[in-house]
Design a protein around this motif. Structure first.
Motif, mmCIF file in Angstrom:
data_model
loop_
_atom_site.group_PDB
_atom_site.id
_atom_site.type_symbol
_atom_site.label_atom_id
_atom_site.label_comp_id
_atom_site.label_asym_id
_atom_site.label_seq_id
_atom_site.Cartn_x
_atom_site.Cartn_y
_atom_site.Cartn_z
ATOM 1 N N GLY A 381 32.691 -26.993 23.089
ATOM 2 C CA GLY A 381 31.888 -26.727 21.914
ATOM 3 C C GLY A 381 31.057 -27.930 21.538
ATOM 4 N N GLY A 382 30.525 -27.898 20.316
ATOM 5 C CA GLY A 382 29.649 -28.959 19.868
ATOM 6 C C GLY A 382 28.192 -28.594 20.101
ATOM 7 N N GLU A 383 27.301 -29.467 19.639
ATOM 8 C CA GLU A 383 25.874 -29.196 19.749
ATOM 9 C C GLU A 383 25.394 -29.169 21.196
ATOM 10 O OE1 GLU A 383 24.393 -32.378 17.411
ATOM 11 O OE2 GLU A 383 25.190 -31.571 15.530
ATOM 12 N N GLN A 399 35.977 -20.885 36.433
ATOM 13 C CA GLN A 399 35.040 -20.437 35.413
ATOM 14 C C GLN A 399 35.685 -19.501 34.393
ATOM 15 O OE1 GLN A 399 31.303 -19.735 37.104
ATOM 16 N NE2 GLN A 399 30.227 -19.638 35.161
ATOM 17 N N ALA A 400 36.645 -18.715 34.845
ATOM 18 C CA ALA A 400 37.289 -17.770 33.928
ATOM 19 C C ALA A 400 38.101 -18.474 32.845
ATOM 20 C CB ALA A 400 38.203 -16.834 34.725
ATOM 21 N N LYS A 401 38.451 -19.743 33.084
ATOM 22 C CA LYS A 401 39.246 -20.482 32.106
ATOM 23 C C LYS A 401 38.389 -21.174 31.042
ATOM 24 C CE LYS A 401 43.164 -21.534 35.136
ATOM 25 N NZ LYS A 401 44.070 -22.590 35.633
ATOM 26 N N ILE A 402 37.082 -21.270 31.281
ATOM 27 C CA ILE A 402 36.206 -21.998 30.353
ATOM 28 C C ILE A 402 35.705 -21.050 29.269
ATOM 29 C CG2 ILE A 402 34.137 -23.410 30.112
ATOM 30 C CD1 ILE A 402 34.364 -24.110 33.072
ATOM 31 N N LYS A 403 35.952 -21.412 28.026
ATOM 32 C CA LYS A 403 35.446 -20.650 26.890
ATOM 33 C C LYS A 403 34.551 -21.558 26.064
ATOM 34 C CE LYS A 403 39.434 -17.564 26.576
ATOM 35 N NZ LYS A 403 40.475 -16.993 25.686
ATOM 36 N N GLU A 404 33.399 -21.066 25.651
ATOM 37 C CA GLU A 404 32.461 -21.912 24.926
ATOM 38 C C GLU A 404 32.056 -21.282 23.601
ATOM 39 O OE1 GLU A 404 28.457 -22.286 26.511
ATOM 40 O OE2 GLU A 404 28.814 -20.604 27.860
ATOM 41 N N THR A 405 31.810 -22.145 22.630
ATOM 42 C CA THR A 405 31.311 -21.712 21.327
ATOM 43 C C THR A 405 30.625 -22.871 20.635
ATOM 44 O OG1 THR A 405 31.918 -20.840 19.153
ATOM 45 C CG2 THR A 405 33.548 -22.223 20.247
ATOM 46 N N GLN A 406 29.547 -22.571 19.924
ATOM 47 C CA GLN A 406 28.906 -23.595 19.103
ATOM 48 C C GLN A 406 29.456 -23.595 17.684
ATOM 49 O OE1 GLN A 406 24.562 -23.341 19.339
ATOM 50 N NE2 GLN A 406 24.602 -25.230 20.504
ATOM 51 N N SER A 407 30.238 -22.575 17.349
ATOM 52 C CA SER A 407 30.827 -22.476 16.017
ATOM 53 C C SER A 407 32.116 -23.287 15.965
ATOM 54 C CB SER A 407 31.109 -21.016 15.674
ATOM 55 O OG SER A 407 31.971 -20.920 14.557
ATOM 56 N N LEU A 408 32.153 -24.274 15.091
ATOM 57 C CA LEU A 408 33.343 -25.105 14.967
ATOM 58 C C LEU A 408 34.512 -24.293 14.427
ATOM 59 C CD1 LEU A 408 33.945 -27.994 15.658
ATOM 60 C CD2 LEU A 408 33.371 -28.655 13.320
ATOM 61 N N GLN A 414 40.151 -20.469 18.197
ATOM 62 C CA GLN A 414 40.550 -20.322 19.597
ATOM 63 C C GLN A 414 41.585 -21.374 20.001
ATOM 64 O OE1 GLN A 414 37.381 -19.597 22.500
ATOM 65 N NE2 GLN A 414 36.015 -19.054 20.803
ATOM 66 N N ALA A 415 41.461 -22.589 19.453
ATOM 67 C CA ALA A 415 42.453 -23.634 19.754
ATOM 68 C C ALA A 415 43.832 -23.223 19.253
ATOM 69 C CB ALA A 415 42.027 -24.956 19.122
#
Length: 449
Positions: A381-383, A399-408, A414-415
């Motif tokens: 995450g992050g900018e 790749q299936a294990k990587i989750k991304e978000t810009q929303s903190l 998710q953490a």
């Protein structure tokens, strides 16, 4: 001490803003200082006269070394002024003085100072001692190369030629010029003078300052730190006063080691934190604190702002670790690899001025050495989340294990839903501040600085 009207007004308005921000906004580590400096640019000159000042500076380890040293000195001194949030530029240091109670007689200040702010601080305060941790490549858009960074520190030291230098003797850059100051060197002991090693090809600061030959090493702790020598001209590491004589056990949440033959345990992991403890030990010894008092002080398990700070997220253990340059990042990787239990990984990457706008440093991090196939989930995450996602993909993280978000907020949610008990959250500075602020608003931690 009589203050001028200008200084008194700056003090009044600065302290009023500090009270308001900490009472109603839950923080404010630099804005009160900005107000005071606007009214009186020489504010520190008046306040500093009541203090013996110890400046802690260098690339990595400033906050932890300052925290450990302050904890030790609290055993001996009634009042130790410091800047615990890591707000280490001039305005943050002024805020620390505004927040302190009026000292009774001569007091002690232990200040973490940004490398580029050492000279401006020393123009108004005369330190009793400097503690120098290390110099690594960091925020090149702001500091430049390592020799430019060190020169910024030297410019401040030259304003205090009588101050004692408490210096990492394992860093060759700190031994590259003659200064009039008394010097105490600390480092890792080495009894094998026959070994002949080279630092990693990707290490900075491995040229002999005398003849520019590649430095060799009898031992290397990490990066460019160790028992260095030049096979061409004879330049070598100076004699150490304080030494780590043994490293007995390294785990993510504690380290056991010996300094000058005395056993120590600190409640943070990583070889780099043993250096921080050694720097604090050396400075405390200089200030006449007995080794037994130092051992006792370092036994306490105390969280440090964003530095291996452990919080609970819906029953999960989340460890927040600041990262900002390749050497520090690789040391954190080495730290988390010592964990015998399964863990998830999070990474928040920003590129604001306080982080350094250039994110190319992540490509010098040794992501490929992580146990990526064994890590069940990687949150990014992050900018600049796209940059850090790409770095994990290039390192061949599934790749299936990587989750991304810009929303903190989504990142925190998710953490708290990871499939195992632990997650290490690696974060750049402004992302760490934003993360802690949101965690405080959601009730996971107390309001910060």
């Amino acid at each position: 001490m009589t203050m001028s009207l200008k200084t008194s007004l700056a003090k009044l308005l600065g302290r009023s803003s500090y009270w308001f921000l900490h009472t109603f906004r839950g923080g404010g580590s630099s804005f009160p200082g900005k107000i005071a400096l606007k009214l009186d640019p020489q504010f520190l000159r008046s306040f500093g006269k009541s203090y013996d000042v110890i400046i802690v500076t260098g690339t990595n380890g400033k906050t932890m070394t300052t925290s450990l040293l302050t904890k030790i000195l609290d055993q001996k001194y009634d009042q130790v002024l410091t800047n615990p949030s890591g707000s280490n530029m001039v305005q943050g240091i002024v805020t620390a003085f505004l927040a302190a109670k009026k000292p009774q007689g001569r007091a002690l200040a232990v200040l973490e100072v940004d490398e580029a702010n050492v000279a401006p601080i020393c123009a108004q305060l005369t330190p009793k001692a400097f503690v120098l941790t290390n110099i690594f490549r960091d925020q090149m858009d702001r500091y430049g190369e390592i020799y430019t960074t060190y020169q910024k520190i030297v410019d401040g030291i030259k304003l205090a030629p009588a101050a004692t230098l408490i210096v990492n003797g394992d860093a060759a850059i700190f031994n590259d010029r003659q200064l009039p100051n008394p010097i105490i060197y600390y480092g890792f002991a080495n009894d094998d003078s026959e070994t002949d090693l080279r630092a990693s090809f990707n290490s900075d600061g491995v040229l002999c300052p005398v003849c520019h030959h590649i430095l060799h090493y009898h031992s290397i702790t990490y990066a460019n730190l160790g028992d260095y020598f030049c096979p061409n001209c004879g330049f070598h590491r100076p004699e150490l006063t304080d030494k780590v004589t043994a490293v007995e056990e390294l785990r993510p949440n504690f380290s056991k080691f010996m300094i000058n033959g005395t056993p120590f345990k600190i409640h943070v992991g990583g070889m780099y934190n043993i250096y921080n403890a050694l720097a604090a030990y050396s400075a405390a010894t200089y200030l006449a604190v007995a080794p037994a008092q130092i051992v006792q002080a370092l036994r306490h398990d105390e969280q440090v702002f964003g530095r291996q700070e452990v919080i609970k997220l819906n029953g999960k253990h989340a460890t927040i670790i600041l990262v900002k340059n390749p050497v520090g990042l690789n040391q954190v990787f080495d730290l988390i690899k010592t964990d015998p239990d399964p863990f998830a990984l999070g990474f928040l990457l920003n590129a604001n001025p306080a982080d350094g706008r250039d994110t190319s440093w992540i490509w010098d991090g040794e992501f490929e050495d992580l146990p990526l196939t064994a890590i069940p989930e990687i949150l990014v995450g992050g900018e600049r989340q796209a940059d850090i996602k790409l770095r994990f993909e290039v390192a061949e993280a599934p790749q299936a294990k990587i989750k991304e978000t810009q929303s903190l907020s989504d990142f925190i949610t998710q953490a708290g839903q990871i499939p195992n008990e632990k997650i290490y959250i690696l974060t750049t500075y402004t992302a760490m501040l934003a993360l802690r602020k949101l965690l405080a608003e959601q009730g996971f931690i107390a309001a910060g600085y």
